[in-house]
Scaffold this motif. Structure first.
Motif, PDB file in Angstrom:
ATOM      1  N   PRO A 280      22.357  -7.483 -28.236  1.00 45.71           N
ATOM      2  CA  PRO A 280      23.139  -6.454 -27.850  1.00 45.71           C
ATOM      3  C   PRO A 280      22.903  -6.550 -26.934  1.00 45.71           C
ATOM      4  O   PRO A 280      23.722  -5.677 -25.522  1.00 45.71           O
ATOM      5  N   HIS A 281      22.136  -7.937 -26.385  1.00 43.76           N
ATOM      6  CA  HIS A 281      23.108  -7.895 -24.558  1.00 43.76           C
ATOM      7  C   HIS A 281      23.898  -9.242 -24.415  1.00 43.76           C
ATOM      8  O   HIS A 281      23.467 -10.166 -23.448  1.00 43.76           O
ATOM      9  N   ARG A 282      24.587  -9.078 -25.252  1.00 42.59           N
ATOM     10  CA  ARG A 282      25.743 -10.118 -25.305  1.00 42.59           C
ATOM     11  C   ARG A 282      26.471 -10.048 -23.724  1.00 42.59           C
ATOM     12  O   ARG A 282      26.930 -11.071 -23.284  1.00 42.59           O
ATOM     13  N   ARG A 283      27.239  -9.402 -23.013  1.00 44.62           N
ATOM     14  CA  ARG A 283      27.254  -9.352 -22.332  1.00 44.62           C
ATOM     15  C   ARG A 283      27.161 -10.157 -21.116  1.00 44.62           C
ATOM     16  O   ARG A 283      26.860 -10.603 -19.655  1.00 44.62           O
ATOM     17  N   ALA A 284      25.355  -9.146 -21.090  1.00 46.60           N
ATOM     18  CA  ALA A 284      24.694  -9.465 -19.839  1.00 46.60           C
ATOM     19  C   ALA A 284      24.405 -10.546 -19.796  1.00 46.60           C
ATOM     20  O   ALA A 284      24.353 -11.761 -18.605  1.00 46.60           O
ATOM     21  N   THR A 285      23.848 -12.113 -21.500  1.00 43.20           N
ATOM     22  CA  THR A 285      23.632 -13.011 -21.588  1.00 43.20           C
ATOM     23  C   THR A 285      25.421 -13.733 -21.295  1.00 43.20           C
ATOM     24  O   THR A 285      25.116 -14.814 -20.260  1.00 43.20           O
ATOM     25  N   ILE A 286      26.949 -13.129 -21.537  1.00 43.08           N
ATOM     26  CA  ILE A 286      27.773 -14.254 -20.374  1.00 43.08           C
ATOM     27  C   ILE A 286      27.700 -14.400 -19.311  1.00 43.08           C
ATOM     28  O   ILE A 286      28.150 -15.742 -18.282  1.00 43.08           O
ATOM     29  N   LEU A 287      27.677 -13.393 -18.516  1.00 41.53           N
ATOM     30  CA  LEU A 287      27.490 -13.180 -16.866  1.00 41.53           C
ATOM     31  C   LEU A 287      26.495 -14.088 -16.562  1.00 41.53           C
ATOM     32  O   LEU A 287      26.482 -14.421 -15.616  1.00 41.53           O
ATOM     33  N   ALA A 288      24.777 -14.241 -16.876  1.00 42.71           N
ATOM     34  CA  ALA A 288      24.183 -13.989 -16.593  1.00 42.71           C
ATOM     35  C   ALA A 288      24.208 -16.408 -16.343  1.00 42.71           C
ATOM     36  O   ALA A 288      23.967 -17.158 -15.672  1.00 42.71           O
ATOM     37  N   THR A 289      24.934 -16.521 -17.910  1.00 43.22           N
ATOM     38  CA  THR A 289      25.419 -17.701 -18.074  1.00 43.22           C
ATOM     39  C   THR A 289      26.234 -18.703 -16.927  1.00 43.22           C
ATOM     40  O   THR A 289      26.338 -19.499 -16.212  1.00 43.22           O
ATOM     41  N   LEU A 290      27.548 -17.263 -16.497  1.00 42.68           N
ATOM     42  CA  LEU A 290      28.302 -17.812 -15.480  1.00 42.68           C
ATOM     43  C   LEU A 290      28.199 -18.221 -14.540  1.00 42.68           C
ATOM     44  O   LEU A 290      28.588 -18.653 -13.734  1.00 42.68           O
ATOM     45  N   ALA A 291      26.968 -17.074 -14.179  1.00 43.75           N
ATOM     46  CA  ALA A 291      26.694 -17.314 -12.446  1.00 43.75           C
ATOM     47  C   ALA A 291      25.800 -18.199 -13.097  1.00 43.75           C
ATOM     48  O   ALA A 291      25.990 -19.184 -11.176  1.00 43.75           O
ATOM     49  N   VAL A 292      24.556 -19.549 -12.932  1.00 43.20           N
ATOM     50  CA  VAL A 292      23.725 -19.554 -13.409  1.00 43.20           C
ATOM     51  C   VAL A 292      25.297 -21.441 -13.043  1.00 43.20           C
ATOM     52  O   VAL A 292      25.083 -22.278 -12.532  1.00 43.20           O
ATOM     53  N   VAL A 293      26.584 -21.644 -13.894  1.00 41.48           N
ATOM     54  CA  VAL A 293      27.153 -22.090 -14.006  1.00 41.48           C
ATOM     55  C   VAL A 293      28.230 -22.544 -11.886  1.00 41.48           C
ATOM     56  O   VAL A 293      28.128 -23.714 -11.848  1.00 41.48           O
ATOM     57  N   VAL A 294      28.299 -20.936 -11.690  1.00 42.33           N
ATOM     58  CA  VAL A 294      28.573 -20.932 -11.176  1.00 42.33           C
ATOM     59  C   VAL A 294      27.810 -22.051  -9.274  1.00 42.33           C
ATOM     60  O   VAL A 294      27.810 -22.707  -8.587  1.00 42.33           O
ATOM     61  N   VAL A 295      26.076 -21.690 -10.025  1.00 43.57           N
ATOM     62  CA  VAL A 295      25.434 -22.270  -8.547  1.00 43.57           C
ATOM     63  C   VAL A 295      25.024 -23.469  -8.927  1.00 43.57           C
ATOM     64  O   VAL A 295      24.664 -24.341  -8.410  1.00 43.57           O
ATOM     65  N   GLY A 296      25.518 -24.341 -10.225  1.00 42.67           N
ATOM     66  CA  GLY A 296      25.613 -25.636 -10.693  1.00 42.67           C
ATOM     67  C   GLY A 296      26.218 -26.264  -9.684  1.00 42.67           C
ATOM     68  O   GLY A 296      26.719 -27.165  -9.944  1.00 42.67           O
ATOM     69  N   SER A 297      27.581 -26.042  -9.602  1.00 42.71           N
ATOM     70  CA  SER A 297      28.855 -25.226  -9.196  1.00 42.71           C
ATOM     71  C   SER A 297      28.551 -26.124  -7.759  1.00 42.71           C
ATOM     72  O   SER A 297      29.666 -27.283  -7.282  1.00 42.71           O
ATOM     73  N   ALA A 298      28.251 -25.715  -7.166  1.00 43.86           N
ATOM     74  CA  ALA A 298      27.922 -25.204  -5.736  1.00 43.86           C
ATOM     75  C   ALA A 298      26.687 -26.443  -5.030  1.00 43.86           C
ATOM     76  O   ALA A 298      26.441 -26.936  -4.118  1.00 43.86           O
ATOM     77  N   LEU A 299      25.721 -26.486  -6.474  1.00 40.94           N
ATOM     78  CA  LEU A 299      25.064 -28.105  -5.284  1.00 40.94           C
ATOM     79  C   LEU A 299      26.037 -28.954  -5.888  1.00 40.94           C
ATOM     80  O   LEU A 299      25.340 -30.416  -5.222  1.00 40.94           O
ATOM     81  N   THR A 300      26.934 -29.381  -6.694  1.00 37.94           N
ATOM     82  CA  THR A 300      28.098 -30.227  -6.850  1.00 37.94           C
ATOM     83  C   THR A 300      28.491 -30.982  -5.578  1.00 37.94           C
ATOM     84  O   THR A 300      29.263 -31.520  -5.560  1.00 37.94           O
ATOM     85  N   VAL A 301      28.559 -29.377  -4.813  1.00 31.42           N
ATOM     86  CA  VAL A 301      29.954 -29.433  -3.373  1.00 31.42           C
ATOM     87  C   VAL A 301      28.292 -29.579  -2.169  1.00 31.42           C
ATOM     88  O   VAL A 301      29.280 -30.446  -1.783  1.00 31.42           O
ATOM     89  N   LEU A 302      27.574 -29.131  -2.028  1.00 30.28           N
ATOM     90  CA  LEU A 302      27.087 -29.235  -1.005  1.00 30.28           C
ATOM     91  C   LEU A 302      26.869 -30.697  -0.708  1.00 30.28           C
ATOM     92  O   LEU A 302      26.434 -31.837  -2.129  1.00 30.28           O
TER      93      LEU A 302
END
Length: 490
Positions: A74-96
């Motif tokens: 039932p929490h597919r939307r929250a799963t998608i958002l949380a996963t994309l948040a992790v991807v954004v953080v990971g992307s930030a680590l590649t830039v720093l």
């Protein structure tokens, strides 16, 4: 009767699903054109730099079944958002401006986004009409593969202008937009579903896959520490064996391995696994060959930007094939189309082996590869979803994408291993013959894929259909709304 939210959702839902699938695929594969640049920027070997690609594919392979299981609840939307948040953080680590180890951590975070592809398919199947959802699912499958070359030219230009950090900055920008698109347009999952994540199974799978890919990519370990290599191989086998046993006996396994008893599911996943090894192997070979300087005795010495342009035919022809495939599926059974696509990819390998003396040859091989990969990806969902209940779309496709990610990872690692073995002492680049050897391995992989698809087609033939019918019907269950989920696809 649909709610007002459901009626207005499809207007931007399909573009959002496509965009998210494209972004996570493109960002995860950013390591391909940047391997040489990463090696020189961080003063590491090409073999170590190859891990910026392999680790992203590995994290995607592990995250895919976890996200697929969560996406079935039932929490597919929250799963998608949380996963994309992790991807954004990971992307930030590649830039720093952090050490190489942190770049690998960031790349692993970006790779987790690969698990979202199956969830995008689940959303399409739940919230779109049957015919439209089938076409959308095929395009999502295609986009998730051709996205590998979508941003390469721009990444190459940014690398030349601002270095590797600027190139990874593009990943941070597009993943942020993808997160905002999901926040605005992603609907909630249908009510009445539940999901359980097998944490132990996820850890066993992660450990086993990591050791397999580590052993496949570290040639020096085999020659210098054979005893350690054997021990690690045994540990990997034990971890994967335990994971398999628990998956077969558990009530809510990470991946429903029992579904592999169905010939269509088993055959499709075998074809995907072996085919993915070959497909990614050729993509890696052409990219590295194009960037090899003339001083090595071969290659074209292309900059990262120009090498990215070489990948444009891959994406364009892949998209064209993806658009044509749904029409072809009305006349050709999906397994036959898989076999034909594998033959086309094999043709790309043959072109690379016999003709790579000028850049036009590489462009032609890349075009053939793109068309074959695009049609293969578009045909695959129909084979699996034809025997899958609607409520299990995310979970069923997640296993196929685990297989694909592992195949990609092995293709990347095997390519690096063969080229490393063909590199003489004191040389930075492998001999030209090493590329031929790797391509011959790829031809073998595509031959196996073709034969597997033909066997699958025979099992799905009218003569074999009566025997398969009971198994097929047993796979269909009633979703929460009480209707029988009709097969979609081929």
């Amino acid at each position: 009767m649909s709610t007002p939210r459901e009626q207005s959702e499809p207007r931007m839902l399909v573009p959002s699903l496509m965009f998210i699938a494209l972004v996570v695929a493109a960002v995860a594969s950013l390591g391909t054109p940047l391997i040489t640049t990463v090696a020189t920027t961080f003063h590491v070997s090409l073999n170590s730099a190859q891990w910026t690609l392999t680790i992203a594919l590995l994290s995607g392979a592990v995250s895919t079944p976890v996200l697929g299981r969560l996406g079935a609840g039932p929490h597919r939307r929250a799963t998608i958002l949380a996963t994309l948040a992790v991807v954004v953080v990971g992307s930030a680590l590649t830039v720093l401006p952090l050490p190489f180890a942190w770049l690998l951590v960031g790349r692993a975070g970006q790779g987790i986004g690969l698990g979202l592809t199956a969830l995008m398919m689940g959303v399409a199947r739940d919230h779109l009409p049957k015919q439209r959802s089938a076409a959308t699912i095929s395009l999502i499958s295609v986009v998730s593969i051709i996205g590998a070359g979508a941003g390469y030219p721009l990444v190459g230009l940014l690398t030349q202008v601002g270095g590797v950090r600027a190139a990874y900055g593009l990943g941070l920008f597009v993943t942020t937009i993808a997160f905002l698109a999901a926040w605005r347009f992603m609907p909630e999952a249908p009510a009445g579903r539940s999901a359980h994540v097998d944490t132990v199974g996820a850890l066993l799978l992660a450990g086993g896959l990591f050791l397999v890919l580590y052993l496949a990519g570290e040639r020096s370990l085999w020659s210098h520490d054979l005893s350690v290599t054997v021990v690690l191989a045994v540990v990997a086998a034990v971890l994967l064996a335990v994971w398999t046993v628990t998956g077969l006996r558990g009530k809510a396994p990470l991946i429903d391995l029992k579904a592999l008893r169905h010939p269509a599911v088993a055959g499709a996943n075998i074809a995907m696994f072996v085919g993915a090894i070959g497909m990614y192997l050729l993509l890696t070979l052409i990219t590295r060959y194009a960037q090899t300087p003339h001083s090595a005795g071969y290659g074209f010495g292309l900059t990262t930007f120009v090498a990215g342009l070489v990948l444009i035919p891959f994406s364009v022809l892949g998209f064209v094939a993806g658009k044509l495939t749904p029409r072809m599926l009305k006349r050709i059974d999906a397994p036959f189309l898989l076999a034909g696509s594998a033959v086309i990819v094999g043709g790309g390998f043959v072109l690379f082996v016999t003709a790579r003396s000028n850049l036009v040859d590489l462009l032609l091989a890349m075009s053939v590869l793109g068309f074959g990969v695009g049609s293969f990806a578009a045909a695959m969902p129909g084979v699996i979803l034809a025997v899958t209940p609607k409520s299990e779309t995310s979970s069923a496709m997640s296993f196929n994408y685990v297989v694909r990610s592992v195949g990609y990872s092995l293709g990347s690692a095997i390519g690096g291993l063969i080229l490393s073995a063909g590199t003489g002492l004191g040389h930075l680049f492998p001999d030209d013959s090493a590329y031929t050897t790797a391509a011959l391995v790829g031809i073998g992989a595509m031959a196996i894929t073709t034969l597997t698809s033909l066997v699958l087609a025979r099992k799905r033939s009218p003569q074999a259909e009566p025997a398969a019918a009971p198994s097929r019907s047993s796979q269909l269950t009633r979703p929460p709304d009480g209707t029988v989920a009709a097969p979609s696809g081929s």
